[in-house]
Write a protein that holds these residues in place. Structure first.
Motif, mmCIF file in Angstrom:
data_model
loop_
_atom_site.group_PDB
_atom_site.id
_atom_site.type_symbol
_atom_site.label_atom_id
_atom_site.label_comp_id
_atom_site.label_asym_id
_atom_site.label_seq_id
_atom_site.Cartn_x
_atom_site.Cartn_y
_atom_site.Cartn_z
ATOM 1 N N LEU A 4 -4.821 14.368 4.991
ATOM 2 C CA LEU A 4 -3.418 14.353 5.408
ATOM 3 C C LEU A 4 -2.519 14.978 4.341
ATOM 4 C CD1 LEU A 4 -3.024 10.852 7.116
ATOM 5 C CD2 LEU A 4 -3.050 13.084 8.214
ATOM 6 N N ASP A 5 -2.555 16.306 4.232
ATOM 7 C CA ASP A 5 -1.713 17.008 3.264
ATOM 8 C C ASP A 5 -0.378 17.405 3.877
ATOM 9 O OD1 ASP A 5 -3.583 16.907 1.229
ATOM 10 O OD2 ASP A 5 -4.621 18.689 1.948
ATOM 11 N N ASN A 6 -0.381 17.633 5.170
ATOM 12 C CA ASN A 6 0.802 18.119 5.857
ATOM 13 C C ASN A 6 1.733 16.958 6.204
ATOM 14 O OD1 ASN A 6 2.355 18.843 8.425
ATOM 15 N ND2 ASN A 6 1.565 20.838 7.784
ATOM 16 N N GLU A 7 3.021 17.115 5.892
ATOM 17 C CA GLU A 7 3.986 16.034 6.146
ATOM 18 C C GLU A 7 4.109 15.697 7.621
ATOM 19 O OE1 GLU A 7 7.865 16.431 4.533
ATOM 20 O OE2 GLU A 7 7.304 15.502 2.637
ATOM 21 N N ALA A 36 6.951 -2.559 7.369
ATOM 22 C CA ALA A 36 8.144 -2.212 6.586
ATOM 23 C C ALA A 36 7.840 -1.092 5.598
ATOM 24 C CB ALA A 36 8.659 -3.450 5.850
ATOM 25 N N THR A 37 6.679 -1.174 4.932
ATOM 26 C CA THR A 37 6.325 -0.115 3.970
ATOM 27 C C THR A 37 6.137 1.222 4.683
ATOM 28 O OG1 THR A 37 3.944 -0.615 4.090
ATOM 29 C CG2 THR A 37 5.220 -1.751 2.398
ATOM 30 N N ILE A 38 5.645 1.178 5.929
ATOM 31 C CA ILE A 38 5.491 2.422 6.698
ATOM 32 C C ILE A 38 6.861 3.017 7.014
ATOM 33 C CG2 ILE A 38 4.780 3.365 8.932
ATOM 34 C CD1 ILE A 38 2.365 1.460 8.812
ATOM 35 N N TYR A 39 7.814 2.156 7.383
ATOM 36 C CA TYR A 39 9.166 2.652 7.659
ATOM 37 C C TYR A 39 9.786 3.288 6.411
ATOM 38 C CZ TYR A 39 9.595 0.713 12.375
ATOM 39 O OH TYR A 39 9.446 0.470 13.719
ATOM 40 N N ILE A 40 9.501 2.711 5.236
ATOM 41 C CA ILE A 40 10.019 3.278 3.985
ATOM 42 C C ILE A 40 9.392 4.653 3.733
ATOM 43 C CG2 ILE A 40 10.076 2.986 1.469
ATOM 44 C CD1 ILE A 40 10.280 -0.045 1.973
ATOM 45 N N ARG A 41 8.092 4.784 3.987
ATOM 46 C CA ARG A 41 7.430 6.075 3.814
ATOM 47 C C ARG A 41 7.980 7.102 4.806
ATOM 48 N NH1 ARG A 41 1.045 5.388 3.740
ATOM 49 N NH2 ARG A 41 1.173 7.582 3.109
ATOM 50 N N ILE A 62 10.036 10.915 4.380
ATOM 51 C CA ILE A 62 9.668 12.171 5.036
ATOM 52 C C ILE A 62 10.828 12.740 5.837
ATOM 53 C CG2 ILE A 62 8.171 13.207 6.790
ATOM 54 C CD1 ILE A 62 6.004 11.177 5.943
ATOM 55 N N VAL A 63 11.490 11.899 6.636
ATOM 56 C CA VAL A 63 12.476 12.429 7.601
ATOM 57 C C VAL A 63 13.810 12.790 6.956
ATOM 58 C CG1 VAL A 63 11.455 11.145 9.506
ATOM 59 C CG2 VAL A 63 13.376 10.155 8.276
ATOM 60 N N LYS A 64 14.058 12.384 5.705
ATOM 61 C CA LYS A 64 15.371 12.696 5.121
ATOM 62 C C LYS A 64 15.572 14.196 4.893
ATOM 63 C CE LYS A 64 13.947 11.466 0.400
ATOM 64 N NZ LYS A 64 14.159 10.465 -0.658
ATOM 65 N N THR A 65 14.490 14.969 4.997
ATOM 66 C CA THR A 65 14.615 16.423 4.863
ATOM 67 C C THR A 65 14.585 17.120 6.222
ATOM 68 O OG1 THR A 65 12.217 16.616 4.609
ATOM 69 C CG2 THR A 65 13.528 16.420 2.590
ATOM 70 N N LYS A 66 14.508 16.341 7.294
ATOM 71 C CA LYS A 66 14.407 16.930 8.633
ATOM 72 C C LYS A 66 15.794 17.096 9.257
ATOM 73 C CE LYS A 66 9.880 16.675 8.450
ATOM 74 N NZ LYS A 66 9.041 17.870 8.356
ATOM 75 N N THR A 118 17.468 4.522 12.028
ATOM 76 C CA THR A 118 16.524 3.726 12.825
ATOM 77 C C THR A 118 15.443 3.130 11.938
ATOM 78 O OG1 THR A 118 16.915 5.191 14.712
ATOM 79 C CG2 THR A 118 14.969 3.781 14.807
ATOM 80 N N HIS A 119 14.817 3.976 11.113
ATOM 81 C CA HIS A 119 13.740 3.509 10.239
ATOM 82 C C HIS A 119 14.245 2.506 9.215
ATOM 83 C CE1 HIS A 119 11.687 7.584 11.213
ATOM 84 N NE2 HIS A 119 11.303 6.652 12.054
#
Length: 487
Positions: A80-83, A121-126, A130-134, A143-144
């Motif tokens: 899993l290298d790709n965001e 919760a840790t998944i939502y943080i991860r 990722i999405v802050k650059t989308k 939402t997250h």
């Protein structure tokens, strides 16, 4: 190996649906149809499709845990290298957790649910990272963020100190991020954190774990990954004060050694760019002492590799890594690397071969060094843009050429072949950049190589080298015809 692993899980936990299903899959791959059939029957029995109501309830619990187990491992994949792929996996993991909660319902204890909430919760943080650059950043992040913070709030009700301490730590992380939003996420007000400070959350987490070395080590690791190295050092010291025995608390020594190395490398980079003085080499000494303690009780591939890195920096000049100042330290680094290579998968790590090559290059063993760098380049993943191994390889092969020898064409042939291989492995502009760097840092040597190539009539590499230094030709300006008006 997979068969033995799943069989051991089935022996320890006979009701583990995932283990039996995976064992059946392994047997199917091995062509052992009878064994695979037995596993299918075992799974069917555990599912209890034709059993009574009491058994059906037990089956729902087993199935819910099965789903939660899948959700837990879903984001962990070495490929899993790709965001975008990681984002998809994290989202799928959340779906599995929600399915597990729905399937288990009231049959799952509150405490077990809270452990699932924490992982969600840790998944939502991860995902937030990722999405802050989308493009859809603001909506998705709200939402997250809101879902993650509310799940952490539920986790605080847990009876386990570990979950509560880590939840407070993650709440602090989320409160640090609230200023990234144009409007404050509503969950901060809903959960009562409007007047809360991240540092107070971190303090609460540390106080909760103050007498538990294991939890302190987990907190230290989180702060280290966040780049809060001073805090991580303090917590590691706390953990080692609570439990100084290396055999029982080797994690604490590992973390502290890693932090000291991070401090040294950080200060080294600042010094190289003229923003600071020479880094404190005492940091290397402290890291070595900690790693010595770990190696005495728990030798492993990673620790030997980290020890080799410490010895490498001890052996080279603080600012010019090409200068050898302590050959005995470099020899110790090579010994540590030989120990690391004896472990399974040791030979598959590009970083290990790069470090080994650098040590050999310092000792003047350029051909041996080049062979190590070749292995590192071969082991790089397709699409990788890390050209450290390639840069080191080109420098080593150039040194082999400059040393002469009875037949310089051998070194020339190696250079030509590996530049061609590099063009097949890396984007063209990256290879050009590395050739340009080689020319600018070792102009006299590259000039001598070019003369030898021209004399031998081998012009392809000369052309590549010239292309890297010739500025792009500007398009010819069109001649503008002036028109004059006499009116």
């Amino acid at each position: 190996m997979a068969e033995e692993t799943f069989r051991s899980i089935c022996r320890e936990d006979p009701g583990n649906l995932n283990a039996w299903a995976n064992l059946g899959y392994v047997y199917d791959k091995l062509g052992r149809e009878l064994d695979a059939g037995e596993c299918v029957e075992k799974v069917s029995h555990l599912m209890g499709l034709d059993a009574g109501e009491a058994s059906q309830e037990e089956t729902r619990v087993l199935a819910a845990r099965c789903l939660a187990e899948q959700a837990y491992v879903h984001p962990y994949d070495v490929e899993l290298d790709n965001e975008d792929d990681l984002r998809e996996r994290l989202t799928a993991a959340l779906r599995l957790y929600n399915k597990a909660l729905d399937y288990g319902g009231q049959l799952i204890s509150k405490e077990e649910k809270r452990s699932w909430y924490f992982k969600m919760a840790t998944i939502y943080i991860r995902l937030d990272d990722i999405v802050k650059t989308k493009e859809d950043s603001e909506y998705s992040r709200h939402t997250h963020f809101n879902k993650g913070l509310k799940l952490l709030q539920e986790t605080l009700k847990s009876e386990k100190t570990q979950h509560k301490a880590l939840a407070w730590c993650y709440i602090g992380i989320m409160l640090e991020r609230k200023d990234d939003f144009t409007t404050v996420p509503m969950s901060i007000h809903d959960c009562g954190y409007s007047a809360s400070d991240p540092l107070s959350c971190y303090g609460t987490a540390i106080n909760m774990a103050s007498d538990d070395a294991f939890i302190l080590n987990l907190l230290a690791k989180v702060f280290f990954l966040l780049g809060k190295h001073e805090m991580a050092t303090g917590i590691s010291n706390m953990a080692l004060n609570v439990l100084p025995d290396p055999e029982l608390n080797w994690q604490g020594y590992c973390t502290r050694a890693k932090i000291n190395m991070m401090f040294y490398i950080r200060d080294l980079e600042k010094a190289k760019s003229g923003q600071g003085g020479i880094p404190d080499r005492q940091l290397l000494t402290e890291a070595r002492k900690d790693l010595d303690k770990v190696l005495s009780v728990r030798p492993c591939l990673r620790t030997h590799l980290e020890m080799a890195q410490v010895y490498y920096y001890m052996g080279v000049d603080a600012l010019q890594e090409s200068l050898l100042v302590d050959e005995s330290a470099v020899n110790c680094a090579l010994v540590s690397l030989s120990h690391a290579l004896q472990f399974e998968l040791g030979d598959s790590l590009p970083d290990l071969h790069v470090l080994r090559g650098r040590c050999l290059h310092l000792k003047g063993e350029d051909q041996n060094a080049a062979d190590c760098f070749k292995q590192a380049v071969e082991l790089e993943r397709p699409g990788s843009t890390d050209t450290t191994a390639l840069r080191c390889l080109l420098q080593a092969l150039l040194s082999v050429f400059m040393q002469g020898g009875p037949d310089p064409s051998i070194a020339i042939g190696q250079l030509e072949m590996w530049v061609q291989k590099a063009e097949e492995r890396y984007p063209n502009d990256i290879v050009k950049a590395e050739l340009r760097c080689l020319y600018r840092t070792q102009t006299a040597e590259v000039t001598e190589l070019s003369r030898a190539l021209i004399r031998a009539g081998r012009l392809d590499l000369v052309k590549r080298l010239l292309e890297t230094i010739v500025p792009k030709q500007l398009a010819k300006k069109k001649t503008i015809t002036r028109s004059f008006s006499y009116t």
